[in-house]
Motif scaffolding. Structure first.
Motif, PDB file in Angstrom:
ATOM      1  N   TRP A 444       0.838  -1.194   0.000  1.00  0.00           N
ATOM      2  CA  TRP A 444       0.000   0.000   0.000  1.00  0.00           C
ATOM      3  C   TRP A 444       0.878   1.250   0.000  1.00  0.00           C
ATOM      4  O   TRP A 444       1.294   1.742   1.041  1.00  0.00           O
ATOM      5  N   LEU A 445       1.128   1.743  -1.201  1.00  0.00           N
ATOM      6  CA  LEU A 445       1.811   3.030  -1.330  1.00  0.00           C
ATOM      7  C   LEU A 445       0.982   4.121  -0.646  1.00  0.00           C
ATOM      8  O   LEU A 445      -0.242   3.999  -0.527  1.00  0.00           O
ATOM      9  N   ASN A 446       1.645   5.198  -0.245  1.00  0.00           N
ATOM     10  CA  ASN A 446       0.907   6.323   0.341  1.00  0.00           C
ATOM     11  C   ASN A 446      -0.143   6.856  -0.620  1.00  0.00           C
ATOM     12  O   ASN A 446      -1.216   7.291  -0.209  1.00  0.00           O
ATOM     13  N   SER A 447       0.164   6.829  -1.911  1.00  0.00           N
ATOM     14  CA  SER A 447      -0.788   7.329  -2.905  1.00  0.00           C
ATOM     15  C   SER A 447      -2.056   6.475  -2.924  1.00  0.00           C
ATOM     16  O   SER A 447      -3.158   6.990  -3.108  1.00  0.00           O
ATOM     17  N   LEU A 448      -1.916   5.161  -2.715  1.00  0.00           N
ATOM     18  CA  LEU A 448      -3.084   4.283  -2.705  1.00  0.00           C
ATOM     19  C   LEU A 448      -3.861   4.431  -1.404  1.00  0.00           C
ATOM     20  O   LEU A 448      -5.082   4.275  -1.376  1.00  0.00           O
ATOM     21  N   LYS A 449      -3.153   4.732  -0.327  1.00  0.00           N
ATOM     22  CA  LYS A 449      -3.855   5.042   0.922  1.00  0.00           C
ATOM     23  C   LYS A 449      -4.645   6.338   0.766  1.00  0.00           C
ATOM     24  O   LYS A 449      -5.762   6.458   1.271  1.00  0.00           O
ATOM     25  N   ASN A 450      -4.048   7.306   0.061  1.00  0.00           N
ATOM     26  CA  ASN A 450      -4.776   8.549  -0.216  1.00  0.00           C
ATOM     27  C   ASN A 450      -6.045   8.257  -1.010  1.00  0.00           C
ATOM     28  O   ASN A 450      -7.107   8.838  -0.753  1.00  0.00           O
ATOM     29  N   LEU A 451      -5.928   7.361  -1.997  1.00  0.00           N
ATOM     30  CA  LEU A 451      -7.082   6.982  -2.810  1.00  0.00           C
ATOM     31  C   LEU A 451      -8.183   6.413  -1.931  1.00  0.00           C
ATOM     32  O   LEU A 451      -9.355   6.787  -2.051  1.00  0.00           O
ATOM     33  N   SER A 452      -7.823   5.509  -1.039  1.00  0.00           N
ATOM     34  CA  SER A 452      -8.817   4.878  -0.161  1.00  0.00           C
ATOM     35  C   SER A 452      -9.442   5.882   0.792  1.00  0.00           C
ATOM     36  O   SER A 452     -10.658   5.861   1.034  1.00  0.00           O
ATOM     37  N   ALA A 467       4.619   4.595 -14.102  1.00  0.00           N
ATOM     38  CA  ALA A 467       5.557   4.101 -15.109  1.00  0.00           C
ATOM     39  C   ALA A 467       5.509   2.581 -15.164  1.00  0.00           C
ATOM     40  O   ALA A 467       4.904   1.920 -14.313  1.00  0.00           O
ATOM     41  N   LYS A 468       6.175   2.000 -16.162  1.00  0.00           N
ATOM     42  CA  LYS A 468       6.260   0.546 -16.265  1.00  0.00           C
ATOM     43  C   LYS A 468       7.041   0.021 -15.056  1.00  0.00           C
ATOM     44  O   LYS A 468       8.096   0.529 -14.719  1.00  0.00           O
ATOM     45  N   GLY A 469       6.472  -0.987 -14.410  1.00  0.00           N
ATOM     46  CA  GLY A 469       7.120  -1.548 -13.233  1.00  0.00           C
ATOM     47  C   GLY A 469       6.756  -0.864 -11.935  1.00  0.00           C
ATOM     48  O   GLY A 469       7.263  -1.216 -10.880  1.00  0.00           O
ATOM     49  N   SER A 470       5.839   0.126 -11.996  1.00  0.00           N
ATOM     50  CA  SER A 470       5.467   0.850 -10.784  1.00  0.00           C
ATOM     51  C   SER A 470       4.325   0.176 -10.028  1.00  0.00           C
ATOM     52  O   SER A 470       4.000   0.571  -8.909  1.00  0.00           O
ATOM     53  N   GLY A 471       3.699  -0.829 -10.654  1.00  0.00           N
ATOM     54  CA  GLY A 471       2.641  -1.562  -9.964  1.00  0.00           C
ATOM     55  C   GLY A 471       1.252  -1.302 -10.499  1.00  0.00           C
ATOM     56  O   GLY A 471       0.264  -1.555  -9.799  1.00  0.00           O
ATOM     57  N   LYS A 472       1.136  -0.842 -11.756  1.00  0.00           N
ATOM     58  CA  LYS A 472      -0.184  -0.551 -12.318  1.00  0.00           C
ATOM     59  C   LYS A 472      -1.040  -1.819 -12.400  1.00  0.00           C
ATOM     60  O   LYS A 472      -2.185  -1.841 -11.959  1.00  0.00           O
ATOM     61  N   THR A 473      -0.472  -2.866 -12.992  1.00  0.00           N
ATOM     62  CA  THR A 473      -1.242  -4.099 -13.148  1.00  0.00           C
ATOM     63  C   THR A 473      -1.478  -4.784 -11.807  1.00  0.00           C
ATOM     64  O   THR A 473      -2.531  -5.398 -11.588  1.00  0.00           O
ATOM     65  N   LEU A 474      -0.533  -4.656 -10.896  1.00  0.00           N
ATOM     66  CA  LEU A 474      -0.726  -5.216  -9.558  1.00  0.00           C
ATOM     67  C   LEU A 474      -1.909  -4.537  -8.876  1.00  0.00           C
ATOM     68  O   LEU A 474      -2.735  -5.197  -8.221  1.00  0.00           O
ATOM     69  N   LEU A 475      -2.032  -3.218  -9.026  1.00  0.00           N
ATOM     70  CA  LEU A 475      -3.174  -2.487  -8.486  1.00  0.00           C
ATOM     71  C   LEU A 475      -4.459  -2.939  -9.166  1.00  0.00           C
ATOM     72  O   LEU A 475      -5.480  -3.177  -8.499  1.00  0.00           O
ATOM     73  N   PHE A 476      -4.417  -3.078 -10.483  1.00  0.00           N
ATOM     74  CA  PHE A 476      -5.583  -3.520 -11.251  1.00  0.00           C
ATOM     75  C   PHE A 476      -6.079  -4.872 -10.740  1.00  0.00           C
ATOM     76  O   PHE A 476      -7.282  -5.067 -10.485  1.00  0.00           O
ATOM     77  N   LEU A 477      -5.166  -5.815 -10.535  1.00  0.00           N
ATOM     78  CA  LEU A 477      -5.542  -7.146 -10.072  1.00  0.00           C
ATOM     79  C   LEU A 477      -6.033  -7.123  -8.622  1.00  0.00           C
ATOM     80  O   LEU A 477      -6.927  -7.886  -8.245  1.00  0.00           O
ATOM     81  N   GLU A 478      -5.446  -6.247  -7.807  1.00  0.00           N
ATOM     82  CA  GLU A 478      -5.907  -6.140  -6.423  1.00  0.00           C
ATOM     83  C   GLU A 478      -7.346  -5.638  -6.368  1.00  0.00           C
ATOM     84  O   GLU A 478      -8.149  -6.102  -5.555  1.00  0.00           O
ATOM     85  N   LEU A 667       1.317   6.477  -8.896  1.00  0.00           N
ATOM     86  CA  LEU A 667       2.141   5.347  -8.445  1.00  0.00           C
ATOM     87  C   LEU A 667       3.607   5.747  -8.563  1.00  0.00           C
ATOM     88  O   LEU A 667       4.309   5.374  -9.498  1.00  0.00           O
ATOM     89  N   ARG A 668       4.033   6.518  -7.597  1.00  0.00           N
ATOM     90  CA  ARG A 668       5.381   7.080  -7.624  1.00  0.00           C
ATOM     91  C   ARG A 668       6.169   6.533  -6.442  1.00  0.00           C
ATOM     92  O   ARG A 668       5.782   6.698  -5.288  1.00  0.00           O
ATOM     93  N   TRP A 669       7.276   5.893  -6.750  1.00  0.00           N
ATOM     94  CA  TRP A 669       8.104   5.268  -5.722  1.00  0.00           C
ATOM     95  C   TRP A 669       9.300   6.149  -5.411  1.00  0.00           C
ATOM     96  O   TRP A 669      10.024   6.571  -6.309  1.00  0.00           O
ATOM     97  N   ASN A 670       9.505   6.426  -4.129  1.00  0.00           N
ATOM     98  CA  ASN A 670      10.733   7.085  -3.713  1.00  0.00           C
ATOM     99  C   ASN A 670      11.546   6.091  -2.894  1.00  0.00           C
ATOM    100  O   ASN A 670      11.167   4.932  -2.728  1.00  0.00           O
TER     101      ASN A 670
END
Length: 872
Positions: A444-452, A467-478, A667-670
């Motif tokens: 759960w990225l902070n951005s996804l917590k913000n979404l919720s 970006a590619k590899g940032s977890g777009k499809t993983l979010l879609f499947l979740e 979906l931005r990773w630092n």
């Protein structure tokens, strides 16, 4: 009489202070601008006149029955015999002057706080500018850093500080003054309806486990306050019901602590709280004379004059802005405060109130906290996240934790662990590609917590960029696994009272494997069953591609995408207005549905296709969200996950403004997020796996090094070697020059490093999962795979990469003329964080270096280290 009396207000003040003891015959006094009316017992005129003589001598004139004011004007005095028995009023927790002054008051009963309610901390100061708000926020952060939830209330309705900070991170739907108005109009004496409603709205006003209740919803609201705290305190059956309602609200939200930032000074905006001895009152004072004197008067005013109740909580004091050369004078300030509150006999040093001496709970002293002068905290930013970052880097968070020592976990000490490299390799192998559908872990990225948080009670109509590899499809499947919005939000642990909505796929990636396709189909079947739509085969991609051949404007594309949502759900397939009819149908059924989009990239394989079909993309990501957001019931929502470059191609004007709209959900990773992901994946192999997890967000670099020692050791070699620190080296090597890091690159690194560590025989490294040689070896493979994936995602970069790969004997750093690429192409590489210029030389980011075939010459390695700037 020593006081001067200029007006009737001075007369009232003298009677309130009862300079002369009131005689038994005097019952009440009412003072107005037009005169003084005294309620007396029968046959007591002479006694009352003597009282007036003593109290106002030489200003009382018996013959004229008036008081002579300083300007020689007269204030008439009327003596009225009170014949009926008087029921004396309640003494309320307020400093507001009463209309009528009585000799006696009935003590307002102080109820117990609600059972199992959160601890309440109220910060107050005699004057502003002493750091009250900053320390309140620091205590909230201290609780959150230890896994607790907090309700943070800005009750300073005259000069709100937290409120203006909160505006930078949320758009409040409900405020403190709204809460007061709800209580004021609630006919239920327990205010349960108002409390439940407030708690439900506050679900969307949570940031990082802090529920924020600002003073006002909008800037202009503080010019038109309808209900004040004193209206609750003075006019309701119990003067302490405001505190109890706040406690009930915190209990309903299931928070661990309630922190209130109260108005500075002496006013009834705050006194209902600072006179309530059941809560933790923290008085903040600088070392200035005015602040010390004012705080002393407050402590004297709130000091108990009777035997201490069992639920009495002794206040705390924070002394702020203390310069180094003032330390030796602090003891005298503390003594002044102690004497004011504990009423000590300075000569004998004894307590006047016996219950202080006899009750072991009370030590006869405050909790004093010394908050030193900090130049970095003098001028604060107006951004919520920036302020939190500043208090984290200061000592304030740990300092204020002394206010609630029993609420904090002890610091976590990470010990060495036995190697489980083979298990770790198997685990990380399944996490690399979400398309397999086998990924069981979701971060759960902070951005996804913000979404919720932001859409707990609202229908999400959101574009999520990644970006590619940032977890777009993983979010879609979740989302597909969740099947409904309530389940998804609950899994984020960000709130309750969530809007019920059915999730279903509209567009999916082409490369989903069998298990992932089954997850998608199960979600769609669930939606069709609940919504009573008929399952039917329909190829959304063919429908979109057919329309791409037509010359359509954005509005027409909006309707096409809207129809695509309906068709994908099996609703009115083939009809021209299916999308709009779907909205009407959902409204009639009182249902809410959310269409999910992923795999948009599969419709536009080349940059040229994206550019040529920008209108179609705008219809999806701009026109459609705007249309749905204007619907009254918002029975249809959408969640679109898409690459950043598609946004840039589609929206030419105000693209920055568009990205800002959805920035909170990107979906931005630092580096901190990457470390949290790494720890979550590896934590079961840590000796701390059964204890509270460390809060990586607030750890210093040294603390983080210690936290991750079990994973990759202290250094890339023995602890006492001159090798680089493992944590710094890994994060730097995985990042591009824009300081961006992708989740997939991190997981791939963990997998490859653990695979290469399995057969390591060096007993010096049995204290870690990943050994130094395996870590270094893994980056060749990681770099090659990264370069391939970026080429697949970005055709412009792919063309430049192909040029570079064909060149032989490339070394880094390089100069512009060393390679057969143009300055424009170098600029593109630099913009994307792949190369970085220093003087006339260019350096390739380590995550791309081996994939592009660059070797490091003897001068390059130290330069790479010099460039690395970790955001931790």
């Amino acid at each position: 009489m020593t006081e001067k009396i200029y007006t009737w207000v001075d007369v009232q003040e003298i009677l309130l202070n009862k300079t002369q003891p009131w005689p038994e015959e005097l019952i009440s006094a009412q003072v107005y601008w037009s005169g003084l009316i005294m309620g007396i017992k029968c046959d007591s005129i002479k006694v009352i006149e003597e009282f007036l003589d003593k109290t106002f001598d030489p200003r009382y004139d018996r013959e004229k029955s008036c008081l002579i004011l300083e300007d020689k004007s007269e204030l008439p005095v009327t003596l009225e015999v009170v014949e009926k028995p008087i029921e004396f009023p309640l003494k309320r927790p307020t400093l507001k002057r009463p209309n009528t002054i009585y000799k006696n008051y009935r003590t307002d009963s102080v109820p117990d706080l609600p059972e199992n309610c959160p601890d309440i901390f109220c910060f107050h100061s005699f004057k502003g500018g002493v750091g009250r708000t900053l320390h309140a926020i620091s205590l909230a952060k201290a609780f959150v850093n230890n896994g607790k939830k907090v309700l943070l209330i800005d009750s300073d309705i005259e000069a709100p500080g937290i409120t203006y900070l909160a505006y930078s991170t949320l758009v409040p739907e409900l405020s403190y003054v709204d809460f007061l108005a709800l209580l004021h109009s609630d006919e239920d004496p327990t205010f349960q309806k108002s409390i439940e409603f407030t708690a439900s709205v506050l679900q969307s006003q949570q940031r990082d486990n802090i529920y924020i209740l600002p003073a006002f919803r909008k800037y202009q609201d503080n010019f038109s306050i309808g209900i004040l705290p004193e209206d609750i305190i003075l006019n309701f059956p119990n003067g302490f019901c405001l505190t109890n309602s706040i406690a009930d609200l915190g209990k309903k939200l299931k928070v661990d602590a309630i922190i209130i930032d109260a108005r500075a000074g002496i006013s009834d905006v705050s006194t209902g709280l600072i006179l309530d001895y059941r809560i933790n009152r923290i008085f903040v004072s600088s070392i200035s004379g005015q602040s010390i004197e004012g705080t002393t008067k407050i402590l004297d005013r709130i000091a108990p004059l009777e035997e201490l109740p069992s639920n009495f909580i002794i206040p705390s004091v924070i002394l702020t802005q203390i310069p180094e050369n003032f330390k030796d004078k602090l003891s005298s300030i503390k003594e002044t405060f102690n004497n004011a509150f504990f009423k000590t006999d300075e000569a004998e040093g004894n307590f006047i109130i016996d219950s202080f001496k006899n009750n072991e709970t009370f030590s006869g002293s405050f909790v004093f906290i010394e908050s030193d002068f900090n130049q970095n905290l003098i001028v604060l930013p107006v951004d919520w996240d920036e302020v939190l970052r500043k208090v984290e880097t200061s000592q304030l968070v740990s300092l204020v934790s002394l206010l609630a020592l029993d609420k904090y976990s002890s610091s976590i000490e990470i010990k060495k662990i036995a190697s489980k490299r083979k298990e770790f390799k198997s685990k990380t192998d399944t996490l690399i590609f979400a398309e397999s559908g086998k990924v069981s872990y979701f971060h759960w990225l902070n951005s996804l917590k913000n979404l919720s948080k932001d859409f707990a009670l609202k229908t999400p109509i959101v574009v999520i960029i990644g970006a590619k590899g940032s977890g777009k499809t993983l979010l879609f499947l979740e989302l597909l696994k969740s099947k409904n919005w309530e389940t998804f939000v609950k899994n984020s642990n960000t709130g309750s009272n969530i809007r019920d909505a059915i999730l279903f796929p509209v567009l999916s990636p082409l490369n989903l494997e069998e298990k992932a396709n089954q997850i998608r189909d199960d979600c769609l079947k669930n939606a069709q069953t609940i919504l009573k739509f008929s399952p039917a085969e329909f190829d959304i991609r063919d429908y979109i591609r057919d329309n791409l051949k037509k010359d359509l404007h954005e509005g027409e594309w909006r309707d096409i995408w809207l129809n695509a949502i309906a068709y994908s759900a099996g609703y009115s397939i083939g009809t021209q207005d299916a999308g709009k009819r779907l909205i009407s149908d959902l409204n009639e059924k009182s249902k809410t549905a959310i269409g999910l989009f992923d795999g948009i990239e599969d419709l536009f394989q080349t940059n040229e296709q994206i550019k040529n079909n920008a209108i179609a993309l705008r219809g999806l990501i701009q026109e459609l969200p705007d249309f749905l957001d204007k619907q009254i019931n918002k029975s249809l929502g959408i969640i679109i996950v898409i690459r950043q470059d598609f946004i840039d191609y589609a929206i030419h004007q105000n693209s920055a403004q568009y990205r800002e709209k959805y920035k909170s959900y990107e979906l931005r990773w630092n580096h901190k997020e990457a470390l949290k992901l790494a720890y979550s994946v590896a934590s079961e192999y840590s000796p701390n796996s059964t204890k509270d997890l460390p809060n990586i967000d607030i750890q210093s670099f040294d603390e983080l090094i210690k936290t991750f020692t079990f994973l990759w050791g202290l250094k890339l070699g023995p602890d006492k070697s001159k090798e680089a620190y493992s944590l710094r080296w890994v994060l730097t090597a995985l990042s591009d020059w824009n300081n961006q890091i992708q989740a997939r690159d991190l997981i791939r690194f963990l997998y490859t490093s653990s695979k290469n560590s399995i057969n390591d025989k060096n007993s010096n490294y049995n204290d870690r999962l990943l050994v130094p040689s395996a870590i270094k070896e893994s980056f060749g493979y990681c770099s090659i795979e990264k370069t391939k994936e970026v080429s697949q995602e970005n055709k412009t970069l792919a063309d430049i990469f192909n040029k570079l790969i064909l060149e032989k004997n490339k070394q880094m750093p390089f100069e512009k003329d060393d390679l057969k690429i143009t300055q424009q192409e170098i600029d593109i590489l630099e913009k994307n964080g792949i190369v970085r210029r220093d003087s006339e030389k260019y350096y390739v980011a380590e995550i791309y270096r081996e994939g592009l075939g660059f070797k490091i010459n003897g001068k390059g390695r130290r330069r790479i280290s010099a460039f690395s700037k970790l955001d931790i």
